[in-house]
Design a protein around this motif. Structure first.
Motif, mmCIF file in Angstrom:
data_model
loop_
_atom_site.group_PDB
_atom_site.id
_atom_site.type_symbol
_atom_site.label_atom_id
_atom_site.label_comp_id
_atom_site.label_asym_id
_atom_site.label_seq_id
_atom_site.Cartn_x
_atom_site.Cartn_y
_atom_site.Cartn_z
ATOM 1 N N PRO A 67 -0.136 5.658 -1.035
ATOM 2 C CA PRO A 67 -0.504 6.713 -1.049
ATOM 3 C C PRO A 67 -0.795 6.793 -2.450
ATOM 4 O O PRO A 67 0.781 6.931 -3.803
ATOM 5 N N GLY A 68 -1.960 7.388 -4.003
ATOM 6 C CA GLY A 68 -2.464 7.354 -4.748
ATOM 7 C C GLY A 68 -1.982 6.394 -6.329
ATOM 8 O O GLY A 68 -1.421 6.609 -6.699
ATOM 9 N N LEU A 69 -2.354 4.809 -5.306
ATOM 10 C CA LEU A 69 -2.085 3.647 -6.609
ATOM 11 C C LEU A 69 -3.830 4.015 -7.596
ATOM 12 O O LEU A 69 -2.621 3.444 -8.606
ATOM 13 N N LEU A 116 6.023 0.985 -10.647
ATOM 14 C CA LEU A 116 4.924 1.817 -9.514
ATOM 15 C C LEU A 116 5.443 -0.239 -8.776
ATOM 16 O O LEU A 116 5.007 0.379 -7.453
ATOM 17 N N ASN A 119 -5.538 7.153 -13.625
ATOM 18 C CA ASN A 119 -4.721 8.129 -14.645
ATOM 19 C C ASN A 119 -4.097 6.735 -15.855
ATOM 20 O O ASN A 119 -4.166 8.168 -17.017
ATOM 21 N N HIS A 144 -5.053 6.320 -7.658
ATOM 22 C CA HIS A 144 -4.645 7.769 -8.936
ATOM 23 C C HIS A 144 -4.059 7.145 -10.275
ATOM 24 O O HIS A 144 -5.110 7.351 -11.109
ATOM 25 N N ALA A 145 -3.352 6.777 -9.760
ATOM 26 C CA ALA A 145 -2.367 6.159 -10.967
ATOM 27 C C ALA A 145 -2.745 5.348 -11.544
ATOM 28 O O ALA A 145 -2.494 5.746 -13.012
ATOM 29 N N ASP A 157 1.028 -1.436 0.049
ATOM 30 C CA ASP A 157 0.138 0.041 0.119
ATOM 31 C C ASP A 157 0.973 0.650 -0.498
ATOM 32 O O ASP A 157 2.053 1.246 0.608
#
Length: 184
Positions: free
Chosen positions: A110-112, A173, A118, A114-115, A108
């Motif tokens: 932040p922003g996974l 990522l 996107n 969202h990535a 985990d």
């Protein structure tokens, strides 16, 4: 207070409902749908942070939809749910697309989500169904992120290119990801 948007000759109503969770919420919602003479086409319900979150699509003629719309304030009073309703045509519109499943697991951070969103949006791929969660791995105790997504890939999209870009994205990522067709 129930908010109803868009009237006319539309044949379905999409309801968004959110409120404190408790027994009988699904029963209350489906009762109002049935008693109005509408047909329940599709529904989703999940409890997040103690709140019941529902999305419901119902169909009917102008009279049955108007009857249901007239009952929404009563439904809110009886259940504590906040209700928003949108009218529209029953048939889904849009270009030809192929349904694919995306499954991702990673440590985990932040922003996974969202990535991921996107990545697909930048390639003209629509997200149709998104489920994500954070959990603790049994063996290591590490916080893990998991996402299960259904995407609609435009028919004109080159699949091998998209798949290659997705695998590169996952490598960058450090995600364990799979992109595969949904089997009917």
């Amino acid at each position: 207070m129930a908010e109803v948007v868009g009237a006319g000759t539309h044949t379905h109503l999409v309801l968004s409902l959110i409120g404190p969770d408790g027994p009988g919420l699904a029963t209350a919602v489906t009762q109002h749908v049935a008693e109005s003479g509408c047909n329940l086409e599709a529904s989703r319900m999940v409890v997040l942070g103690g709140y019941a979150c529902m999305a419901v699509t119902v169909s009917g003629n102008w009279k049955t939809l108007a009857t249901l719309e007239g009952r929404l304030e009563r439904l809110e009073r009886e259940t504590g749910l906040a209700v928003t309703a949108r009218r529209g045509p029953l048939e889904e519109s849009g270009e030809a697309a192929m349904a694919y499943a995306v499954d991702v697991i990673a440590l985990d951070g932040p922003g996974l989500l969202h990535a991921l969103a996107n990545f697909f949006a930048s390639r003209g791929v629509n997200l149709r169904d998104v489920q994500s969660r954070v959990y603790t791995a049994q063996q290591t105790g590490a916080r893990m992120f998991a996402a299960n997504i259904v995407i609609d890939i435009p028919a004109a999209q080159h699949l091998a290119t998209l798949r290659g870009e997705f695998m590169d994205f996952c490598d960058e990522l450090n995600l364990d990801g799979v992109l595969e067709p949904i089997k009917a």
